[in-house]
Structures are given as C-alpha cells and as structure tokens.
Design an enzyme around this catalytic site. Structure first.
Site, PDB file in Angstrom:
ATOM      1  N   CYS A 134      89.963 -20.897 -12.829  1.00 36.34           N
ATOM      2  CA  CYS A 134      88.631 -20.722 -13.421  1.00 36.34           C
ATOM      3  C   CYS A 134      88.502 -21.401 -14.787  1.00 36.34           C
ATOM      4  CB  CYS A 134      88.308 -19.243 -13.540  1.00 36.34           C
ATOM      5  SG  CYS A 134      89.660 -18.242 -14.159  1.00 36.34           S
ATOM      6  N   HIS A 248      84.025 -16.644 -19.125  1.00 34.92           N
ATOM      7  CA  HIS A 248      85.056 -17.211 -19.998  1.00 34.92           C
ATOM      8  C   HIS A 248      84.408 -18.146 -21.023  1.00 34.92           C
ATOM      9  CE1 HIS A 248      88.000 -15.578 -17.424  1.00 34.92           C
ATOM     10  NE2 HIS A 248      88.504 -16.660 -16.849  1.00 34.92           N
TER      11      HIS A 248
END
Ligand code: A2P
Length: 343
Positions: A134, A248
């Site tokens: 990710c 994130h």
C-alpha cells in the site's frame, strides 16, 4: 492469458470479511464490474455469516481446497500464508488471481502492477498478478509522471501509516484504545505491539538484522524498483504507524537526473491519473488522511524545492491516500479492469 477470465466472470473474493475484502466488494459494486457470480470466502470463523452485494445477501463460505471450481477471477486478501497455499490451487482450477498479499510480489514471473504505471506488464502473466504494498502504491503513483520526464535517481520516504494496513482488528484496537485512554481506563494492546492511542511507533514488522530496515521498508524499496522497471533507483524508507484509521501519508523527497522546478512537478501532477493536487500554501491546506479517506485519488501537495540540494534537482512533497482503496482494493479492481480491456 487465461481464456475464461473475462467473458462472464465468476469472481471469488478471498478474505471478504476483512478490512480490504469489504472494500473489494464496494469497488466491484461501485465500478459496476461485470460479473456473472460473486462467491465470498473467509475462514471457518465466518461460515454462516453473510455480506450484502448489489442489494443481495451473499453467504460467506469457508475457504477450502476445492473452492475455486468454476471461478475465473479470484481476488485474494487474506494474508500471505493463505495466498501461498490457495492461489496456486485457484490458478490450477482455471482462475486468474489478483493477490493483495506480499506472497508473490517479488517473484520475477509475477507482474506487480499499478495500472497508472505499468499496465503493460500484465501481458503474458501466468495466472497470478500481485497487488503492490500500500505504501509503495501511494508513494510512487504520483512520482511516475516525474520519473518519465526527468528520471528520479534517489527517493527517500517517511511514512505515517494508518491502522487499516494491519487489518480490521487493528482498526478496532485504535478505536477501543482511544476510548479507554479518554475514559482513563487501562488498555492492553492485542493486535499491535505498542499502545496506539495518542502514540506512534516504528512499523510492526520484523527488522532485518543485516540492514536495520523493517520488512515494510524493504518491501517499499524493492517494489518501487520492480514497478518502475528501474533497478538502479536508490530508495530509502522509514515506516511508522500513526493513530489514523485508514489513510496513509508519506513525506517524499526525490532527486532527479536534471534540475526540476516545483511548478513543473505541479503541472505534471495536475494532469496525472489517480492523483489530485492539494497544494494551497495561502490557506496552509495540504494533503490530510482525513480528506484522503474514502477517496479514490491520492492527494499530493507541499511541493517545494529541497533547499538542502543546491543543484536544484531535488523536490520534497507530501502525499495522503486511502490505504484500503488505492492502497489495496481499488488498485486490485483496476487491475481486473485492465485485464478485461486487454482481453
Ligand atoms: P475471518 O473474518 O473469517 O477471520 P483483515 O486483514 O482485516 O484482518 O482480514 C483478513 C481476512 O482474511 C478476513 O476476511 C479473514 O476471515 C480472512 N482469513 C484469515 N485467515 C484465513 C484462512 N485461513 N482462510 C480463509 N480466510 C482467512
């Protein structure tokens, strides 16, 4: 390529109850992915439960060795051990696998794909396609247009990673430990190794004693090289878990072959697919995980020259992207869409 993949796809989602699994279902639904049938798999713990897809309740099935009969496309997000054991069985049964785990990412025979960067690497796949880490996806998707224009020779990343990357149980641990903290109750962490509420800590993966880098950092380094198809790019990362639920953020610094101006980067990113500029210095408004959550686009801003490099070849910027969407489920479904288009 597997002949049967795209006609009337019979799709299996492995790990359907997980943080990514649930988003896979949402992406398939929202993007109107054409499928003849959807089969949902999880562990024995979930057998008997159900999930809603396109207004219908679908029963969860326990994943077993014979689960893939008739399946043409299998989306795996149930951890590397499950992928290692079951993905080859899915391929044997005739399915194309898009795997969200790290199990096959660095296998030279397995394409590692961000559709905005290297869709051509899907051609000639042998049944398994890997969805990248990710942080790698969120950090490097915005850098690709820059890299193509003025090769990036060195990349340094400092990540601020959400709970979702460690799964649904870690997201619950963040909620529960925050509640406990505010109510003055003790809370013992069960999923993550350290207290999570009002804290941050080095990423919860094993540290390689030879390099001092943890596994997350090592993945980002190696996967960047593979996705960019550039084994010479020098990459360093410091990966940190922060008390954010599902997006994130990354502080990015890169050095190009030739001088590059912030305005050039801004112009390139304004036209880049999958990216949205959030770079309002006047209002001090830049990418935030709260704004990125639930969004398909990776937010990019704080684009400025790195003053520590007098050659004018280095840029610093900040990105935020939804870990469960572009960082995982959305990227996987986009790969499935490219496969259909390449049919
Ligand atoms: P279950 O809910 O039955 O445990 P997360 O990343 O959010 O922790 O989710 C992990 C996903 O992987 C869940 O859907 C979980 O199902 C599934 N899973 C975990 N272990 C297995 C297994 N051995 N076989 C099939 N699915 C598994």
């Amino acid at each position: 390529m597997n002949e049967t993949t795209h006609k009337a796809a019979v799709v299996a989602v492995v790990g359907a109850t997980g943080a990514v699994g649930v988003e896979l279902l949402r992406c398939l639904e929202q993007r109107k992915f054409p499928l003849a049938e959807l089969r949902l798999f999880a562990s024995a713990r979930s057998a008997g439960k159900s999930l809603t897809f396109r207004g219908e309740r679908l029963a969860l099935r326990e994943l077993r060795e014979d689960s893939f009969e008739g399946v043409t496309l299998a989306l795996f997000s149930a951890g590397a051990a499950t992928s290692r054991r079951f993905a080859p069985l899915a391929v044997q049964a005739g399915a194309t696998v898009i795997d969200n785990s790290s199990a096959f990412r660095m296998d030279p025979a397995v394409p590692l794909v961000v559709p905005e960067i290297n869709p051509e690497s899907l051609r000639g796949h042998r049944g398994i396609i890997a969805n990248p880490n990710c942080c790698a996806i969120i950090s490097i998707t915005p850098l690709w247009p820059v890299h193509r224009r003025n090769r990036i020779v060195r990349l340094q990343l400092a990540t601020y990673q959400a709970a979702s990357g460690a799964g649904a149980a870690a997201m619950e641990e963040l909620r529960e430990s925050t509640r406990a903290y505010l109510e003055g109750r003790a809370h013992a962490p069960r999923v993550l190794p350290h207290p999570y509420a009002f804290n941050l800590f080095s990423h919860n993966t094993r540290i390689d004693p030879l390099t001092g880098y943890n596994d997350e950092e090592t993945k980002v380094i190696h996967e960047t090289r593979k996705i960019f198809g550039d084994s010479a790019i020098r990459v360093s990362a410091t990966c940190v878990r922060v008390p954010v639920l599902r997006a994130h953020s990354v502080a990015v610094n890169f050095e190009c072959e030739r001088p590059i101006a912030p305005q050039e980067v801004r112009d390139l990113l304004r036209a880049a697919p999958g990216v949205e500029l959030v770079d309002d210095a006047e209002r001090n408004y830049f990418p935030m995980p709260m704004d990125a959550s639930g969004r398909d686009a990776i937010l990019v801003g704080r684009i400025r020259s790195d003053l520590s490099d007098p050659s004018g070849r280095s840029i610093s910027l900040f990105v935020a992207g939804d870990q469960l969407l572009k960082g995982a489920a959305l990227n996987a479904v986009q790969i499935a869409e490219v496969l259909r288009a390449q049919e």
